[in-house]
Design an enzyme around this catalytic site. Structure first.
Site, mmCIF file in Angstrom:
data_model
loop_
_atom_site.group_PDB
_atom_site.id
_atom_site.type_symbol
_atom_site.label_atom_id
_atom_site.label_comp_id
_atom_site.label_asym_id
_atom_site.label_seq_id
_atom_site.Cartn_x
_atom_site.Cartn_y
_atom_site.Cartn_z
ATOM 1 N N ARG A 8 0.683 -15.266 24.554
ATOM 2 C CA ARG A 8 0.464 -16.599 25.102
ATOM 3 C C ARG A 8 -0.437 -16.480 26.315
ATOM 4 O O ARG A 8 -0.634 -15.399 26.866
ATOM 5 C CB ARG A 8 1.786 -17.262 25.483
ATOM 6 C CG ARG A 8 2.514 -16.593 26.649
ATOM 7 C CD ARG A 8 3.840 -17.280 26.932
ATOM 8 N NE ARG A 8 4.593 -16.632 27.994
ATOM 9 C CZ ARG A 8 4.478 -16.904 29.287
ATOM 10 N NH1 ARG A 8 3.599 -17.812 29.696
ATOM 11 N NH2 ARG A 8 5.206 -16.275 30.196
ATOM 12 N N ALA A 188 -5.194 -16.731 33.363
ATOM 13 C CA ALA A 188 -5.813 -17.022 32.079
ATOM 14 C C ALA A 188 -6.680 -15.860 31.622
ATOM 15 O O ALA A 188 -7.239 -15.112 32.434
ATOM 16 C CB ALA A 188 -6.644 -18.301 32.182
ATOM 17 N N ASN A 189 -6.795 -15.677 30.317
ATOM 18 C CA ASN A 189 -7.646 -14.650 29.712
ATOM 19 C C ASN A 189 -7.248 -13.237 30.146
ATOM 20 O O ASN A 189 -8.081 -12.341 30.206
ATOM 21 C CB ASN A 189 -9.121 -14.904 30.038
ATOM 22 C CG ASN A 189 -9.581 -16.275 29.590
ATOM 23 O OD1 ASN A 189 -9.337 -16.678 28.442
ATOM 24 N ND2 ASN A 189 -10.224 -17.016 30.484
ATOM 25 N N ARG A 190 -5.989 -13.073 30.482
ATOM 26 C CA ARG A 190 -5.447 -11.780 30.918
ATOM 27 C C ARG A 190 -6.057 -11.299 32.239
ATOM 28 O O ARG A 190 -5.975 -10.127 32.579
ATOM 29 C CB ARG A 190 -5.625 -10.703 29.842
ATOM 30 C CG ARG A 190 -4.818 -10.951 28.562
ATOM 31 C CD ARG A 190 -3.332 -11.040 28.876
ATOM 32 N NE ARG A 190 -2.494 -11.157 27.703
ATOM 33 C CZ ARG A 190 -2.072 -12.297 27.176
ATOM 34 N NH1 ARG A 190 -2.471 -13.451 27.703
ATOM 35 N NH2 ARG A 190 -1.287 -12.320 26.129
ATOM 36 N N LEU A 191 -6.672 -12.198 32.979
ATOM 37 C CA LEU A 191 -7.211 -11.860 34.298
ATOM 38 C C LEU A 191 -6.141 -12.153 35.346
ATOM 39 O O LEU A 191 -6.267 -13.074 36.152
ATOM 40 C CB LEU A 191 -8.502 -12.638 34.563
ATOM 41 C CG LEU A 191 -9.625 -12.393 33.555
ATOM 42 C CD1 LEU A 191 -10.860 -13.207 33.920
ATOM 43 C CD2 LEU A 191 -9.966 -10.906 33.478
#
Length: 211
Positions: A8, A188-191
């Site tokens: 997610r 977000a975006n694994r950042l």
């Protein structure tokens, strides 16, 4: 069930360097308060990591009972596996997994045993059944069946029915004198945002870590 497909996005918020206090305790207390206000189940639960004499790591969930500039405090049976391991190697790690808030806090440091006065003060504040439970369980020892515990509990409950429950000689607590505190906020975006506080002679250094 394809576990690799379960993922997610983390979108609840970010963490920026210019918003960080100089002392990690200030941010931790804010996050803890927010975890409590969010009505998380067991917001004070932390994963306690220790290492045995062979270098084998062990982890278990313990409840944080107090926190101040001196350190993080928890209580345990001093004959337990974690207490024995800490007697041999006082280095410890703590992890607070506040998943619903998309946050984690990781703490490292060394433990020191609490004074008898500190232990007695906390033990006296516990519900009576919890005090009796401390007498019943020789934590980490092998037992043949749950009925052994239940029978011992009823026996001790009858024994202490008319008076106060004394502090067991084998029950105590530890203070974690922390050297580092890492805050992780999902992004977000694994950042993700990660900031590491490390104790220095002049105060605390703060570094952003790659996610």
């Amino acid at each position: 069930m394809e576990l690799a497909n379960y993922r997610r996005e983390y979108l609840q918020g970010g963490l920026r360097r210019n918003n960080l206090p100089d002392n990690p305790l200030s941010l931790f207390e804010t996050w803890m308060q927010q975890a409590v206000q969010a009505d998380l189940m067991d917001p004070t639960a932390m994963v306690v990591g220790t290492v045995d004499e062979q270098g084998q790591p062990y982890q278990r969930i313990v409840l944080l009972k107090h926190l101040d500039e001196k350190g993080f405090v928890f209580y345990t049976n001093m004959g337990s596996r974690k207490a024995s391991q800490l007697a041999n190697n006082p280095r410890i790690s703590l992890l607070f997994p506040w998943h619903i808030l998309e946050r984690q806090v990781h703490v490292t440091g060394q433990v020191e045993r609490l004074s008898a006065l500190e232990v007695m003060k906390y033990f006296s504040s516990r519900p009576k059944d919890s005090q009796i439970g401390a007498w019943v369980s020789h934590q980490s020892a092998r037992i043949s069946a749950r009925g052994v515990l239940e029978g011992k509990f009823l026996e001790m409950k009858q024994k202490f029915a008319k008076g106060e429950v004394p502090l067991p000689s084998f029950w105590g607590g530890f203070r974690v004198k922390f050297d580092s505190v890492e805050f992780w906020q999902g992004g977000a975006n694994r950042l993700h945002d990660r900031f590491l506080y490390q104790r220095q002679e002049s105060g605390w250094s703060i570094d952003r870590l790659a996610p």
